[in-house]
Design an enzyme around this catalytic site. Structure first.
Site, PDB file in Angstrom:
ATOM      1  CE1 TYR A 140      -8.511  -4.947   1.957  1.00 51.75           C
ATOM      2  CE2 TYR A 140      -8.502  -6.428   3.760  1.00 51.75           C
ATOM      3  CZ  TYR A 140      -7.989  -6.020   2.762  1.00 51.75           C
ATOM      4  OH  TYR A 140      -6.731  -6.213   2.340  1.00 51.75           O
TER       5      TYR A 140
ATOM      6  CG  ASP B 170     -13.616 -11.660   6.272  1.00 52.65           C
ATOM      7  OD1 ASP B 170     -12.861 -12.242   7.198  1.00 52.65           O
ATOM      8  OD2 ASP B 170     -13.248 -11.048   5.340  1.00 52.65           O
TER       9      ASP B 170
ATOM     10  CE1 TYR C 151      -3.609  -2.494   0.486  1.00 54.32           C
ATOM     11  CE2 TYR C 151      -2.949  -3.202   2.615  1.00 54.32           C
ATOM     12  CZ  TYR C 151      -3.543  -3.162   1.743  1.00 54.32           C
ATOM     13  OH  TYR C 151      -4.472  -4.319   1.712  1.00 54.32           O
TER      14      TYR C 151
HETATM   15  C1  LIG Z   1      -6.840  -8.817   6.842  1.00 52.09           C
HETATM   16  C2  LIG Z   1      -8.218  -9.057   6.392  1.00 52.09           C
HETATM   17  C3  LIG Z   1      -8.371 -10.167   5.193  1.00 52.09           C
HETATM   18  C4  LIG Z   1      -7.381 -10.564   4.302  1.00 52.09           C
HETATM   19  O1  LIG Z   1      -6.332 -11.384   4.857  1.00 52.09           O
HETATM   20  P1  LIG Z   1      -4.968 -11.662   4.418  1.00 52.09           P
HETATM   21  O2  LIG Z   1      -4.238 -12.567   5.456  1.00 52.09           O
HETATM   22  O3  LIG Z   1      -4.187 -10.221   4.515  1.00 52.09           O
HETATM   23  O4  LIG Z   1      -4.984 -12.045   2.992  1.00 52.09           O
HETATM   24  C5  LIG Z   1      -9.533 -10.585   4.921  1.00 52.09           C
HETATM   25  N1  LIG Z   1     -10.695  -9.977   5.568  1.00 52.09           N
HETATM   26  C6  LIG Z   1     -10.499  -9.420   6.448  1.00 52.09           C
HETATM   27  C7  LIG Z   1     -11.828  -8.887   7.381  1.00 52.09           C
HETATM   28  C8  LIG Z   1      -9.259  -9.048   6.974  1.00 52.09           C
HETATM   29  O5  LIG Z   1      -9.400  -7.916   8.018  1.00 52.09           O
END
Ligand SMILES: *Cc1c(COP(=O)(O)O)cnc(C)c1O
Length: 400
Positions: free
Chosen positions: A133, A224, A6
């Protein structure tokens, strides 16, 4: 040459070189001692250089570091999947391992899609949240909704093939299900706390309503919890409050030791693949899935989480944070948000935060602001004095 994340490499602020890290402290090569307010992207929940996790990994290393799960298996991955099945709520029992959160999100989305094709359904749309995200791979970007991360890929992501975004409001939820309900494969959310989209917090009732609508329309609910899992919201998992069909864990899974993630499905999803038909098998397999060192670290991390009653540590962090932030305000500050082990000061104009990293560094704190957000997500083992030091530094920036 290292290509940093980034960042415009031409104007990049030199990264701080770390020589050693212990507990919540980062020690720089030039002798600075910094309290870490970021937990290395929210993952290092036990602090650095934890003797028990170190010993567990060293023990496994004597046996082997890695063997593939294609045709082979081993005790650490079996023990971890058993532990997760027992520890996670409801019938979230079926663990598909992968090497990062983004990949684990891809796995969840593919699972939801193939779950439907296996049962002869042509559902093809995903419901997601505004400001979501979910990672930086392509489909994760599409279900994500943050142009601040993905603007450069606008041409590819603006189409958002078959993804609908809604705000965290029940009215929008009802409208979306009424309109798209029978076309949806899944509804994916970061439950209660949207991290990289700006530490946005919302009410559990939204998720209760989502669960109800997913049942009604036969849509899989995907949490997630890559960021929220393992206590960050003050709950062990948000899935303890509202049960999803698929749960994605990453970041703190290994206590921040080794990149690893897991997509955990419930029995209904599992049964959607259980068949005499070879084409109904789930076709995915990351090279490093179930890495033995990562599984060993994860097992020890979970053991510590339970044994040391981390939920009470997180409650204490939240209490201290609320006490210290009480009465804090500034005309440049839009809102102060606190939930569990997360505090965020949102400002109206992100340029107000320019220079904070250096300011914090000089006060012995490592902080990394982004966009309009100054935040702390500390390791849960932090002491009161260290936490107060971080919060004082955040407040002091506005009083200088
Ligand atoms: C950080 C994150 C991801 C991605 O994980 P990486 O290990 O960086 O690929 C996916 N979902 C959420 C909610 C995150 O905070």
């Amino acid at each position: 040459m290292i290509w940093y994340p980034y960042a415009q490499m031409k104007t990049l602020d030199a990264p701080i070189p770390i020589e050693r890290a212990q507990g919540v402290h980062l020690y720089t090569t030039d002798g600075h001692d910094l309290i870490d307010s970021v937990s290395s992207w929210w993952s290092v929940i036990h602090g650095y250089n934890h003797p028990e996790i170190n010993a567990a990994i060293a023990g496994q290393l004597e046996k082997f570091a890695h063997v593939m799960l294609g045709g082979l298996t081993h005790a650490p991955v079996q023990q971890l999947s058993d532990k997760l099945a027992e520890w996670l709520p409801g019938d979230l029992d079926y663990c598909f391992f992968s090497d990062s959160g983004s990949v684990a999100v891809e796995v969840a989305l593919k699972m939801a899609l193939q779950f439907n094709t296996n049962r002869g359904s042509s559902r093809d749309t995903i419901l997601a949240l505004e400001h979501a995200y979910h990672g930086d791979t392509f489909k994760a970007m599409e279900v994500g909704d943050d142009e601040d991360y993905h603007f450069a890929f606008g041409k590819h992501s603006e189409k958002k093939h078959g993804v609908v975004h809604i705000p965290t409001e029940t009215a929008a939820l009802e409208t979306a299900f009424a309109e798209y309900g029978d076309r949806l494969t899944c509804f994916i959310v970061e439950p209660l706390l949207q991290g990289a989209g700006g530490m946005r917090m919302y009410d559990i009732r939204f998720l209760e309503k989502a669960r109800q609508l997913c049942n009604q329309y036969d849509v899989l609910l995907v949490f997630d919890e890559v960021a929220t899992g393992f206590g960050r919201t003050g709950n062990r998992f948000v899935a303890d409050l509202v049960l999803p069909d698929i749960l994605v864990l990453g970041k703190a899974l290994t206590g921040g030791y080794i990149g690893h993630a897991v997509t955990v499905a419930n029995r209904k999803v599992w049964e959607g693949f259980w068949s005499d038909e070879p084409a109904h098998a789930f076709m995915h397999g990351p090279t490093f899935m179930g890495n033995a060192l990562a599984c060993t670290a994860a097992l020890k991390s979970i053991e510590l989480f339970e044994r040391e009653d981390y939920l009470s540590k997180i409650r204490r962090i939240e209490e201290i944070t609320r006490r210290e932030m009480a009465g804090f305000s500034d005309p440049r500050v839009k809102e102060v948000r606190i939930m569990g082990g997360c505090v965020c000061i949102e400002v109206y104009d992100g340029t107000v935060l320019d220079g904070f990293r250096k300011f914090a560094y000089e006060r012995g704190v490592f902080s990394r602001t982004f966009l309009r957000y100054m935040y702390a997500m500390v390791p849960y083992v932090i002491g009161e004095q260290e936490l107060v030091r971080i919060l004082d530094t955040m407040k002091a920036w506005f009083c200088k």
